[in-house]
Design a protein around this motif. Structure first.
Motif, PDB file in Angstrom:
ATOM      1  N   THR A  51       0.833  -1.202   0.000  1.00  0.00           N
ATOM      2  CA  THR A  51       0.000   0.000   0.000  1.00  0.00           C
ATOM      3  C   THR A  51       0.872   1.258   0.000  1.00  0.00           C
ATOM      4  OG1 THR A  51      -0.250  -0.329   2.384  1.00  0.00           O
ATOM      5  CG2 THR A  51      -2.107  -0.982   1.001  1.00  0.00           C
ATOM      6  N   THR A 175      -6.599   8.696   3.124  1.00  0.00           N
ATOM      7  CA  THR A 175      -6.457   7.258   3.367  1.00  0.00           C
ATOM      8  C   THR A 175      -7.253   6.870   4.596  1.00  0.00           C
ATOM      9  OG1 THR A 175      -4.498   7.611   4.743  1.00  0.00           O
ATOM     10  CG2 THR A 175      -4.128   7.233   2.393  1.00  0.00           C
ATOM     11  N   TRP A 177      -8.208   4.037   7.249  1.00  0.00           N
ATOM     12  CA  TRP A 177      -7.813   2.734   7.778  1.00  0.00           C
ATOM     13  C   TRP A 177      -7.824   2.762   9.289  1.00  0.00           C
ATOM     14  CZ3 TRP A 177      -2.482   1.919   9.638  1.00  0.00           C
ATOM     15  CH2 TRP A 177      -1.679   3.055   9.538  1.00  0.00           C
ATOM     16  N   HIS A 184      -3.850   0.921   4.761  1.00  0.00           N
ATOM     17  CA  HIS A 184      -4.964   1.593   4.068  1.00  0.00           C
ATOM     18  C   HIS A 184      -6.005   0.598   3.554  1.00  0.00           C
ATOM     19  CE1 HIS A 184      -1.464   4.420   2.708  1.00  0.00           C
ATOM     20  NE2 HIS A 184      -1.875   4.734   3.915  1.00  0.00           N
ATOM     21  N   VAL A 185      -7.279   0.897   3.789  1.00  0.00           N
ATOM     22  CA  VAL A 185      -8.319   0.048   3.191  1.00  0.00           C
ATOM     23  C   VAL A 185      -9.280   0.800   2.273  1.00  0.00           C
ATOM     24  CG1 VAL A 185      -8.326  -1.996   4.688  1.00  0.00           C
ATOM     25  CG2 VAL A 185      -9.509   0.072   5.443  1.00  0.00           C
ATOM     26  N   VAL A 186      -9.357   2.121   2.428  1.00  0.00           N
ATOM     27  CA  VAL A 186     -10.088   2.902   1.422  1.00  0.00           C
ATOM     28  C   VAL A 186      -9.241   4.104   1.049  1.00  0.00           C
ATOM     29  CG1 VAL A 186     -12.199   4.151   0.801  1.00  0.00           C
ATOM     30  CG2 VAL A 186     -12.340   2.302   2.462  1.00  0.00           C
ATOM     31  N   THR A 187      -8.857   4.171  -0.217  1.00  0.00           N
ATOM     32  CA  THR A 187      -8.162   5.354  -0.732  1.00  0.00           C
ATOM     33  C   THR A 187      -8.701   5.576  -2.135  1.00  0.00           C
ATOM     34  OG1 THR A 187      -6.356   4.308  -1.964  1.00  0.00           O
ATOM     35  CG2 THR A 187      -6.033   4.541   0.411  1.00  0.00           C
ATOM     36  N   SER A 191      -8.763   0.066  -2.873  1.00  0.00           N
ATOM     37  CA  SER A 191      -9.645  -0.177  -1.736  1.00  0.00           C
ATOM     38  C   SER A 191      -9.906  -1.671  -1.614  1.00  0.00           C
ATOM     39  CB  SER A 191     -10.976   0.545  -1.915  1.00  0.00           C
ATOM     40  OG  SER A 191     -10.778   1.931  -1.839  1.00  0.00           O
ATOM     41  N   PRO A 194     -15.233  -2.342  -0.208  1.00  0.00           N
ATOM     42  CA  PRO A 194     -16.106  -1.885   0.868  1.00  0.00           C
ATOM     43  C   PRO A 194     -17.579  -2.077   0.518  1.00  0.00           C
ATOM     44  CG  PRO A 194     -15.323  -0.016  -0.418  1.00  0.00           C
ATOM     45  CD  PRO A 194     -14.772  -1.243  -1.066  1.00  0.00           C
ATOM     46  N   PHE A 214     -16.290  -4.410   5.194  1.00  0.00           N
ATOM     47  CA  PHE A 214     -15.478  -4.893   4.079  1.00  0.00           C
ATOM     48  C   PHE A 214     -15.863  -6.320   3.762  1.00  0.00           C
ATOM     49  CE2 PHE A 214     -13.290  -1.333   5.887  1.00  0.00           C
ATOM     50  CZ  PHE A 214     -13.074  -0.575   4.743  1.00  0.00           C
ATOM     51  N   CYS A 250     -20.736   5.604   7.182  1.00  0.00           N
ATOM     52  CA  CYS A 250     -20.244   6.042   5.881  1.00  0.00           C
ATOM     53  C   CYS A 250     -21.403   6.408   4.972  1.00  0.00           C
ATOM     54  CB  CYS A 250     -19.447   4.888   5.284  1.00  0.00           C
ATOM     55  SG  CYS A 250     -18.675   5.259   3.737  1.00  0.00           S
ATOM     56  N   TYR A 258     -16.930   7.517  -1.225  1.00  0.00           N
ATOM     57  CA  TYR A 258     -17.269   7.171   0.154  1.00  0.00           C
ATOM     58  C   TYR A 258     -16.875   8.319   1.073  1.00  0.00           C
ATOM     59  CZ  TYR A 258     -18.184   2.398  -1.282  1.00  0.00           C
ATOM     60  OH  TYR A 258     -18.723   1.286  -1.873  1.00  0.00           O
TER      61      TYR A 258
END
Ligand code: WTA
Length: 397
Positions: A51, A175, A177, A184-187, A191, A194, A214, A250, A258
């Motif tokens: 990442t 980012t 997370w 990082h899980v959503v950028t 991603s 999600p 997720f 969210c 998002y």
């Protein structure tokens, strides 16, 4: 020198199993007791290395600087493991963004020709207060990517970061997370699939608002809560079986972006650090003068949220400045400087439901001086409300 002359040039690696524990980092839990988030050797390192490289588009001639504290997860993942695994050239900084003056960050960017810069909205909001002159004193032509992490970035802070710091040349990479996700899980760039669920666990389509979850596992996800695997399963996987539940709310807009709206549980985000109200309440409760404590968040122009504490004192104890200072110190010592309460209000009694639950929703409104309290039909004794409004701490922070 003496020690060096006797030391070997070789450093034998210690062979580990890929699933051996790498580190445990404690993070706040909504039930009060911090959770020991356990990450393992291969999955975590692979995930943060990848990442780091992709999200910041790290190239060999880059100079990367993440301003986080190494002791927190951002420092672990994106100062230590991610950059080192890529052999990245990094700036390590120990100090304050306002010392010796508020140009410190930009002076460092100029001095080391930083190309990729990663910081938190709270730092941006702090520096924004001093205007653009301290930024413009230094050259920022080297900058290419600006990252942000830790809490939602508000539009004013985003604009300032983009226009003043990045001179409208550099993309701002937000980012999302958590300590638990490892990286990082959503950028905007990558991603981990999600989804947004409603209260009954149904996946929502198109523009909507609900629970951020997720749908797929990823290598950097935590493996357990140290010493309590059951808690790991309950916290992240039980509410909506088949999903990893982030605990954040969210919104998805019509363009598919998002927007993180904040925690869905009793957590606070102070300067990008998560705290649980229960954790602070129990630290206050350990003081002999405190019979009961309730903690809520109050919006703060720089920190995002700040701690507003209501305390009911034990019989015969009077509220005064000395006690207030002692209580602040107590929380600071038990949890850390980040948790130091901004306000402590004497609350001879707290608003409770007939079944004895503290109505935090009402306290939050009192702390924010919002008169519209909504439905109070479950409140046991409404006379406490007036008293609490009268005793509000109204000082600006
Ligand atoms: C919040 C820090 C909005 C969120 C890396 C999450 C964010 C918690 C963002 C984790 C972001 C983190 N936008 N909110 N970009 N990044 N958060 O464990 O509430 O200290 O659950 O990890 O911070 O905080 P933690």
């Amino acid at each position: 020198m003496r020690l060096l002359s006797g030391a070997s040039d070789e450093c034998e690696p210690e062979w580990c199993d890929s699933e051996d524990p790498l580190f445990i980092l404690y993070t706040s839990g909504s039930t009060g007791k911090p959770k020991g988030v356990l990450h393992t050797v291969s999955g975590y390192m692979l995930y943060v290395a990848t990442t780091f490289k992709l999200v910041f588009d790290y190239q060999p001639d880059d100079v990367y600087w993440c301003t986080a504290d190494i002791g927190w997860i951002t420092g672990h993942s994106y100062i230590t493991y991610g950059p080192l695994a890529n052999g990245a050239t990094s700036v390590l900084f120990e100090g304050l963004p306002t010392y010796p003056d508020v140009s410190r960050m930009w002076e460092i960017v100029d001095k080391y020709q930083v190309t990729k810069f990663y910081t938190a909205p709270t730092a941006i909001r702090l520096l924004m207060k001093y205007g653009s002159e301290p930024v413009q004193k230094y050259n920022r032509e080297s900058l290419k990517v600006l990252g942000t992490v830790g809490e939602p970035i508000n539009p004013e802070a985003w604009q300032w970061y983009y226009s003043v710091v990045g001179e409208k040349r550099c993309p701002v990479v937000d980012t999302f997370w958590q300590t638990e996700t490892g990286g990082h899980v959503v950028t905007l760039i990558l991603s981990i699939v999600p989804a947004i669920l409603n209260e009954s666990g149904e996946e929502l389509e198109g523009p909507c608002e609900g629970y951020l979850v997720f749908k797929q596992p990823w290598p950097g996800v935590m493996r357990t809560v140290y010493g309590n695997h059951q808690r790991f399963e309950t916290t992240y996987f039980k509410k909506f079986p088949g999903y990893y539940v982030s605990g954040d709310g969210c919104r998805r807009d019509k363009d598919g972006y998002y927007w993180i709206t904040g925690r869905m549980d009793d957590m606070l985000n102070v300067s990008g650090h998560l705290l649980s109200t229960a954790e602070v309440e129990s630290a206050l409760g350990e003081h002999a003068a405190v019979a009961e404590a309730a903690v809520v968040s109050r919006l703060h122009p720089v920190k995002g949220e700040s701690l507003y504490c209501f305390v009911t004192l034990t019989d015969g104890v009077g509220f005064n400045r000395t006690l207030e200072a002692e209580l602040k110190k107590q929380v600071r010592e038990k949890i850390g400087a980040i948790a130091t309460p901004d306000f402590i209000q004497n609350a001879p009694s707290l608003p409770k439901t007939r079944s004895g639950k503290i109505m935090r929703r009402v306290l939050r409104k009192i702390a924010r001086n919002e008169q519209d309290l909504g439905d109070l039909s479950t409140l046991a004794d409404s006379s406490v409300i007036e008293q609490l409004f009268l005793n509000r701490c109204c000082g600006a922070v």
